[in-house]
Design a protein around this motif. Sequence first.
Motif, PDB file in Angstrom:
ATOM      1  N   ASP A 193      -4.521   6.307   5.104  1.00  0.00           N
ATOM      2  CA  ASP A 193      -4.678   7.598   4.426  1.00  0.00           C
ATOM      3  C   ASP A 193      -4.608   7.497   2.905  1.00  0.00           C
ATOM      4  O   ASP A 193      -4.608   8.512   2.201  1.00  0.00           O
ATOM      5  CB  ASP A 193      -3.631   8.595   4.923  1.00  0.00           C
ATOM      6  CG  ASP A 193      -2.193   8.182   4.592  1.00  0.00           C
ATOM      7  OD1 ASP A 193      -2.007   7.121   3.970  1.00  0.00           O
ATOM      8  OD2 ASP A 193      -1.261   8.921   4.963  1.00  0.00           O
ATOM      9  N   GLY A 194      -4.551   6.259   2.369  1.00  0.00           N
ATOM     10  CA  GLY A 194      -4.553   6.078   0.921  1.00  0.00           C
ATOM     11  C   GLY A 194      -3.181   6.095   0.286  1.00  0.00           C
ATOM     12  O   GLY A 194      -3.070   6.108  -0.942  1.00  0.00           O
ATOM     13  N   THR A 195      -2.133   6.071   1.099  1.00  0.00           N
ATOM     14  CA  THR A 195      -0.782   5.991   0.557  1.00  0.00           C
ATOM     15  C   THR A 195      -0.266   4.553   0.693  1.00  0.00           C
ATOM     16  O   THR A 195      -0.756   3.783   1.514  1.00  0.00           O
ATOM     17  CB  THR A 195       0.184   6.941   1.278  1.00  0.00           C
ATOM     18  OG1 THR A 195       0.221   6.587   2.686  1.00  0.00           O
ATOM     19  CG2 THR A 195      -0.277   8.386   1.140  1.00  0.00           C
ATOM     20  N   THR A 251       6.841   4.540  -3.786  1.00  0.00           N
ATOM     21  CA  THR A 251       5.635   4.998  -3.102  1.00  0.00           C
ATOM     22  C   THR A 251       4.572   5.460  -4.089  1.00  0.00           C
ATOM     23  O   THR A 251       4.821   5.651  -5.281  1.00  0.00           O
ATOM     24  CB  THR A 251       5.959   6.151  -2.141  1.00  0.00           C
ATOM     25  OG1 THR A 251       6.517   7.244  -2.893  1.00  0.00           O
ATOM     26  CG2 THR A 251       6.979   5.712  -1.093  1.00  0.00           C
ATOM     27  N   THR A 258      -0.120   6.336  -4.228  1.00  0.00           N
ATOM     28  CA  THR A 258      -1.423   6.353  -3.568  1.00  0.00           C
ATOM     29  C   THR A 258      -2.293   5.250  -4.155  1.00  0.00           C
ATOM     30  O   THR A 258      -2.046   4.769  -5.270  1.00  0.00           O
ATOM     31  CB  THR A 258      -2.129   7.714  -3.738  1.00  0.00           C
ATOM     32  OG1 THR A 258      -2.328   7.958  -5.146  1.00  0.00           O
ATOM     33  CG2 THR A 258      -1.295   8.837  -3.137  1.00  0.00           C
ATOM     34  N   TYR A 259      -3.310   4.847  -3.404  1.00  0.00           N
ATOM     35  CA  TYR A 259      -4.211   3.816  -3.886  1.00  0.00           C
ATOM     36  C   TYR A 259      -5.634   4.112  -3.444  1.00  0.00           C
ATOM     37  O   TYR A 259      -5.860   4.827  -2.451  1.00  0.00           O
ATOM     38  CB  TYR A 259      -3.787   2.430  -3.380  1.00  0.00           C
ATOM     39  CG  TYR A 259      -4.145   2.164  -1.931  1.00  0.00           C
ATOM     40  CD1 TYR A 259      -5.267   1.413  -1.591  1.00  0.00           C
ATOM     41  CD2 TYR A 259      -3.371   2.694  -0.892  1.00  0.00           C
ATOM     42  CE1 TYR A 259      -5.601   1.177  -0.260  1.00  0.00           C
ATOM     43  CE2 TYR A 259      -3.696   2.462   0.432  1.00  0.00           C
ATOM     44  CZ  TYR A 259      -4.812   1.708   0.748  1.00  0.00           C
ATOM     45  OH  TYR A 259      -5.141   1.484   2.068  1.00  0.00           O
ATOM     46  N   THR A 260      -6.586   3.595  -4.190  1.00  0.00           N
ATOM     47  CA  THR A 260      -7.989   3.631  -3.775  1.00  0.00           C
ATOM     48  C   THR A 260      -8.538   2.218  -3.899  1.00  0.00           C
ATOM     49  O   THR A 260      -8.132   1.450  -4.776  1.00  0.00           O
ATOM     50  CB  THR A 260      -8.823   4.585  -4.645  1.00  0.00           C
ATOM     51  OG1 THR A 260      -8.758   4.170  -6.019  1.00  0.00           O
ATOM     52  CG2 THR A 260      -8.327   6.017  -4.514  1.00  0.00           C
TER      53      THR A 260
END
Length: 208
Positions: free
Chosen positions: A110-112, A124, A126-128
Amino acid sequence: MKKLIAIFCATALFAASAGAQNVLGGILNAIGGGNVGETITNVLSSVTGASTNLVGTWTYGGVAAAVRSDNILSTVAGNAAVSTIESKADEILGKAGVVPGAATFTFNQDGTFSLKAGNLPAITGTYTQDGNNVTFSFGKSLQFLKLNGTVSTASGGCKILFNGERFMTFAQRVIEFAKKISTSAGLATVGNILSTAKSVDAGFKLTR
């Protein structure tokens, strides 16, 4: 000569997949040492355009560094800069609990993502990922720090590299975070190696 050409072509086709690169790298490691296998694996990755899918849990293997592609340092100076960043940044992060073999990154579909290290609460964000390009956006614990970098296949895992100065900002934020939740004294600062960081890209070595 024809046999050699046929073997080369078969090897190139075999190496076209990410999995094949790891197998070939492993074979070369056994024959000629880890550096040979890793070098060939990285070359194959760049030639075929293959990228490493980050989804899953990875073990942190230490700080990785490389001379920036547009840097004009001599080989000797460049190697010295890389060695300094890797050893000093490892020392700094280690004092904050981010220790090779004892810290993990988990990247979710989920991009986390989360970084778990020592007694620190999970860090923690988020990443792409777009091919070899990655962006990390950390949460409040690291003051919403953002890092843009690249991921490349390495023997047994991958390397994620960012601008060296930005990576040292990450190290400083981890130290500040550790100070907030720990009474331990003597956590290092990164000021004494920022000038070296201008010469290189730096980031993480990760293994499965």
